[in-house]
Design a protein around this motif. Structure first.
Motif, PDB file in Angstrom:
ATOM      1  N   ALA A   1       0.834  -1.209   0.000  1.00 32.03           N
ATOM      2  CA  ALA A   1       0.000   0.000   0.000  1.00 32.03           C
ATOM      3  C   ALA A   1       0.864   1.253   0.000  1.00 32.03           C
ATOM      4  CB  ALA A   1      -0.937  -0.008   1.209  1.00 32.03           C
ATOM      5  N   LEU A   2       1.925   1.258   0.816  1.00 33.45           N
ATOM      6  CA  LEU A   2       2.822   2.406   0.857  1.00 33.45           C
ATOM      7  C   LEU A   2       3.504   2.621  -0.497  1.00 33.45           C
ATOM      8  CD1 LEU A   2       4.650   2.294   4.316  1.00 33.45           C
ATOM      9  CD2 LEU A   2       3.157   4.084   3.452  1.00 33.45           C
ATOM     10  N   ASN A   3       3.920   1.532  -1.123  1.00 37.17           N
ATOM     11  CA  ASN A   3       4.569   1.633  -2.436  1.00 37.17           C
ATOM     12  C   ASN A   3       3.616   2.184  -3.486  1.00 37.17           C
ATOM     13  OD1 ASN A   3       6.957   0.638  -1.424  1.00 37.17           O
ATOM     14  ND2 ASN A   3       6.567  -1.481  -2.038  1.00 37.17           N
ATOM     15  N   GLU A   4       2.338   1.771  -3.423  1.00 37.97           N
ATOM     16  CA  GLU A   4       1.342   2.282  -4.369  1.00 37.97           C
ATOM     17  C   GLU A   4       1.147   3.783  -4.188  1.00 37.97           C
ATOM     18  OE1 GLU A   4      -2.206   0.031  -3.749  1.00 37.97           O
ATOM     19  OE2 GLU A   4      -1.427  -1.779  -4.692  1.00 37.97           O
ATOM     20  N   ILE A   5       1.094   4.225  -2.931  1.00 36.78           N
ATOM     21  CA  ILE A   5       0.923   5.653  -2.644  1.00 36.78           C
ATOM     22  C   ILE A   5       2.137   6.443  -3.128  1.00 36.78           C
ATOM     23  CG2 ILE A   5       0.719   7.357  -0.793  1.00 36.78           C
ATOM     24  CD1 ILE A   5      -0.789   5.125   0.801  1.00 36.78           C
ATOM     25  N   THR A   6       3.329   5.901  -2.868  1.00 33.48           N
ATOM     26  CA  THR A   6       4.562   6.579  -3.282  1.00 33.48           C
ATOM     27  C   THR A   6       4.640   6.692  -4.799  1.00 33.48           C
ATOM     28  OG1 THR A   6       5.713   5.715  -1.324  1.00 33.48           O
ATOM     29  CG2 THR A   6       7.076   6.508  -3.139  1.00 33.48           C
ATOM     30  N   ALA A   7       4.295   5.607  -5.494  1.00 30.53           N
ATOM     31  CA  ALA A   7       4.327   5.618  -6.956  1.00 30.53           C
ATOM     32  C   ALA A   7       3.320   6.622  -7.521  1.00 30.53           C
ATOM     33  CB  ALA A   7       4.047   4.215  -7.500  1.00 30.53           C
ATOM     34  N   SER A   8       2.133   6.659  -6.945  1.00 32.77           N
ATOM     35  CA  SER A   8       1.104   7.593  -7.392  1.00 32.77           C
ATOM     36  C   SER A   8       1.524   9.038  -7.141  1.00 32.77           C
ATOM     37  CB  SER A   8      -0.229   7.305  -6.674  1.00 32.77           C
ATOM     38  OG  SER A   8      -0.729   6.043  -7.019  1.00 32.77           O
ATOM     39  N   THR A   9       2.206   9.268  -6.015  1.00 30.55           N
ATOM     40  CA  THR A   9       2.665  10.618  -5.687  1.00 30.55           C
ATOM     41  C   THR A   9       3.758  11.060  -6.652  1.00 30.55           C
ATOM     42  OG1 THR A   9       2.111  10.236  -3.365  1.00 30.55           O
ATOM     43  CG2 THR A   9       3.573  12.086  -3.854  1.00 30.55           C
ATOM     44  N   ALA A  10       4.647  10.131  -7.025  1.00 33.03           N
ATOM     45  CA  ALA A  10       5.672  10.455  -8.019  1.00 33.03           C
ATOM     46  C   ALA A  10       5.025  10.789  -9.361  1.00 33.03           C
ATOM     47  CB  ALA A  10       6.642   9.285  -8.168  1.00 33.03           C
ATOM     48  N   TRP A  11       3.999  10.034  -9.708  1.00 29.43           N
ATOM     49  CA  TRP A  11       3.268  10.263 -10.966  1.00 29.43           C
ATOM     50  C   TRP A  11       2.616  11.640 -10.993  1.00 29.43           C
ATOM     51  CZ3 TRP A  11      -2.159  10.818 -11.209  1.00 29.43           C
ATOM     52  CH2 TRP A  11      -2.678  10.930 -12.503  1.00 29.43           C
ATOM     53  N   ILE A  12       1.885  12.005  -9.931  1.00 29.07           N
ATOM     54  CA  ILE A  12       1.190  13.296  -9.911  1.00 29.07           C
ATOM     55  C   ILE A  12       2.202  14.441  -9.890  1.00 29.07           C
ATOM     56  CG2 ILE A  12       0.952  13.364  -7.387  1.00 29.07           C
ATOM     57  CD1 ILE A  12      -1.532  14.744 -10.021  1.00 29.07           C
ATOM     58  N   GLY A  13       3.351  14.221  -9.249  1.00 27.80           N
ATOM     59  CA  GLY A  13       4.396  15.246  -9.242  1.00 27.80           C
ATOM     60  C   GLY A  13       4.883  15.555 -10.650  1.00 27.80           C
ATOM     61  N   GLU A  14       5.071  14.494 -11.445  1.00 29.24           N
ATOM     62  CA  GLU A  14       5.498  14.671 -12.836  1.00 29.24           C
ATOM     63  C   GLU A  14       4.427  15.383 -13.652  1.00 29.24           C
ATOM     64  OE1 GLU A  14       6.329  10.765 -14.185  1.00 29.24           O
ATOM     65  OE2 GLU A  14       8.162  10.527 -12.970  1.00 29.24           O
ATOM     66  N   GLN A  15       3.161  15.014 -13.415  1.00 33.33           N
ATOM     67  CA  GLN A  15       2.057  15.634 -14.155  1.00 33.33           C
ATOM     68  C   GLN A  15       1.965  17.130 -13.859  1.00 33.33           C
ATOM     69  OE1 GLN A  15       0.029  13.918 -16.407  1.00 33.33           O
ATOM     70  NE2 GLN A  15       1.550  12.337 -16.039  1.00 33.33           N
ATOM     71  N   ILE A  16       2.073  17.489 -12.591  1.00 40.87           N
ATOM     72  CA  ILE A  16       1.984  18.903 -12.211  1.00 40.87           C
ATOM     73  C   ILE A  16       3.151  19.694 -12.796  1.00 40.87           C
ATOM     74  CG2 ILE A  16       2.117  20.493 -10.247  1.00 40.87           C
ATOM     75  CD1 ILE A  16       0.428  18.550  -8.663  1.00 40.87           C
ATOM     76  N   SER A  17       4.343  19.071 -12.827  1.00 37.74           N
ATOM     77  CA  SER A  17       5.513  19.738 -13.427  1.00 37.74           C
ATOM     78  C   SER A  17       5.280  20.033 -14.900  1.00 37.74           C
ATOM     79  CB  SER A  17       6.760  18.865 -13.259  1.00 37.74           C
ATOM     80  OG  SER A  17       7.093  18.737 -11.894  1.00 37.74           O
ATOM     81  N   GLU A  18       4.671  19.074 -15.611  1.00 37.10           N
ATOM     82  CA  GLU A  18       4.380  19.276 -17.032  1.00 37.10           C
ATOM     83  C   GLU A  18       3.386  20.421 -17.234  1.00 37.10           C
ATOM     84  OE1 GLU A  18       3.118  15.697 -18.915  1.00 37.10           O
ATOM     85  OE2 GLU A  18       4.949  14.591 -18.385  1.00 37.10           O
ATOM     86  N   TYR A  19       2.358  20.472 -16.388  1.00 41.54           N
ATOM     87  CA  TYR A  19       1.386  21.560 -16.487  1.00 41.54           C
ATOM     88  C   TYR A  19       2.049  22.912 -16.192  1.00 41.54           C
ATOM     89  CZ  TYR A  19      -2.465  18.188 -16.721  1.00 41.54           C
ATOM     90  OH  TYR A  19      -3.326  17.189 -17.111  1.00 41.54           O
ATOM     91  N   ALA A  20       2.969  22.929 -15.218  1.00 42.81           N
ATOM     92  CA  ALA A  20       3.668  24.166 -14.868  1.00 42.81           C
ATOM     93  C   ALA A  20       4.521  24.648 -16.038  1.00 42.81           C
ATOM     94  CB  ALA A  20       4.538  23.943 -13.630  1.00 42.81           C
ATOM     95  N   GLN A  21       5.171  23.716 -16.736  1.00 47.66           N
ATOM     96  CA  GLN A  21       5.979  24.082 -17.909  1.00 47.66           C
ATOM     97  C   GLN A  21       5.118  24.682 -19.012  1.00 47.66           C
ATOM     98  OE1 GLN A  21       8.169  20.580 -19.077  1.00 47.66           O
ATOM     99  NE2 GLN A  21       9.278  20.457 -17.140  1.00 47.66           N
ATOM    100  N   LYS A  22       3.932  24.108 -19.217  1.00 47.19           N
ATOM    101  CA  LYS A  22       3.021  24.627 -20.235  1.00 47.19           C
ATOM    102  C   LYS A  22       2.574  26.049 -19.884  1.00 47.19           C
ATOM    103  CE  LYS A  22       1.207  20.105 -21.637  1.00 47.19           C
ATOM    104  NZ  LYS A  22       0.009  19.218 -21.654  1.00 47.19           N
ATOM    105  N   LEU A  23       2.302  26.272 -18.593  1.00 41.55           N
ATOM    106  CA  LEU A  23       1.908  27.618 -18.157  1.00 41.55           C
ATOM    107  C   LEU A  23       3.043  28.620 -18.360  1.00 41.55           C
ATOM    108  CD1 LEU A  23      -0.092  26.918 -14.870  1.00 41.55           C
ATOM    109  CD2 LEU A  23      -0.998  27.869 -16.985  1.00 41.55           C
ATOM    110  N   ASN A  24       4.280  28.209 -18.098  1.00 41.39           N
ATOM    111  CA  ASN A  24       5.428  29.091 -18.285  1.00 41.39           C
ATOM    112  C   ASN A  24       5.586  29.495 -19.752  1.00 41.39           C
ATOM    113  OD1 ASN A  24       6.137  29.091 -15.581  1.00 41.39           O
ATOM    114  ND2 ASN A  24       7.490  27.312 -15.779  1.00 41.39           N
TER     115      ASN A  24
END
Length: 349
Positions: free
Chosen positions: A180-203
């Motif tokens: 369960a912890l690994n699933e949460i960690t993997a999902s958090t890494a995924w959302i972090g990458e997604q938000i970074s991509e959106y931030a780059q598009k906004l820039n």
């Protein structure tokens, strides 16, 4: 005994509106209402958000008036691919789940059809058994031969687990907690990458300053909000699995301490302590990442109503996770202290 399970009980016809046809065909000639929901809630009817909701409230009305129908609601909490998930439908299912709980409906959740089948057979057995006790004249002809054989204790008897059962719980639930912890960690890494991509598009938009800059930025921000809501749903079940698994781990260790009577070797106690240390290491490795992500989400600017709602959604899930993790760390260290005391007592013998 008759069982109503929705589409299997109806056939094509015409009426005032579609659900009215279904209601007339179903009638009131059923003893059990079995509701099963996963990610889709269904289409609106004349007065309700879906046919399932209308059927539930019809059954509930019968139950409240004369207690003539037994309502059994089940919710599948198995994960689905995000690209096939209708968030609006899924949200309606979860809202309905909360509403019926407030109405006094005790429902069950399950993961996968095999678990559902086992739960349902067990529950139907108990319902019919209760009918046999309370109404022998009308239920003596019911065939229970296809239902599972269940060994139960008497009403006042407390069934205790033994040493081997506690150890089995430790082994199984430790694996589930780490998973369960690994699933949460993997999902958090995924959302972090997604938000970074959106931030780059906004820039890029801010640098280029196109004519429709505001509209483009709003679209990216709202897409980011949708992804954040997907993340919140993605980690919801692993969080519950993590909390439940750890509680069972602590309970099993307490049980072992009570029943061991020096049967468990010093080496085994050291292994259990090492397993707890390993679990704490797994917690610490993901805890800092989760705290940082929680802070970053909380600090996101309130650009649109969608991002505001998404922030609240994600932060509420992460706060629940972080609070439970803090409690788990305290409990784990308390159990390590108890095991150390046990080892100290064994050394004195």
């Amino acid at each position: 005994m008759s069982l109503f399970i929705g589409e299997k009980s109806t056939y094509p016809s015409t009426g005032e509106y579609a659900q009215d046809v279904i209601n007339s065909q179903i009638g009131d000639e059923y003893d059990i209402f079995l509701g099963i929901l996963w990610t889709r809630f269904g289409s609106k009817t004349l007065n309700y958000e879906s046919g399932t909701e209308e059927e539930f409230y019809r059954a509930l009305e019968r139950n409240q008036k004369a207690n003539k129908v037994h309502i059994m609601m089940y919710f599948n909490i198995e994960g689905v691919p995000l690209d096939s998930l209708d968030i609006e439908q899924y949200s309606k299912v979860r809202s309905f789940q909360k509403r019926i709980a407030e109405l006094g409906c005790y429902y069950f959740t399950y993961v996968g059809s095999e678990n559902f089948k086992n739960d349902l057979r067990t529950h139907l057995y108990k319902v019919i058994k209760n009918w046999n006790v309370n109404n022998t004249s009308s239920t003596t002809n019911m065939n229970l031969s296809n239902l599972p054989v269940i060994i139960e204790s008497t009403e006042d008897e407390v069934v205790e687990l033994g040493l081997l059962e506690f150890q089995d719980v430790l082994n199984t639930k430790s694996e589930e907690a780490v998973k369960a912890l690994n699933e949460i960690t993997a999902s958090t890494a995924w959302i972090g990458e997604q938000i970074s991509e959106y931030a780059q598009k906004l820039n890029i938009i801010n640098e280029q300053k196109p004519v429709n800059q505001i509209q483009l930025a709003k679209g990216i921000i709202n897409s980011s909000a949708k992804t954040m809501n997907q993340y919140a749903m993605k980690i919801e079940q692993p969080i519950q699995n993590w909390i439940a698994s750890f509680e069972e781990i602590v309970g099993a260790l307490k049980g072992l301490l009570q029943v061991s009577d020096n049967i468990i070797s010093e080496e085994s106690w050291r292994e259990n302590k090492e397993a707890l240390h390993l679990l704490l290491t797994n917690i610490d490795s993901s805890y800092e990442q989760l705290v940082e992500f929680y802070k970053s989400v909380k600090g996101l600017p309130k650009m649109t109503q969608y991002i505001i709602l998404a922030k609240k959604n994600v932060c509420s899930k992460l706060k629940q996770l972080l609070d439970s993790t803090d409690k788990c760390k305290i409990s784990a260290n308390e159990m390590i202290d108890l095991i150390n005391k046990k080892l100290y007592d064994m050394d004195k013998l």
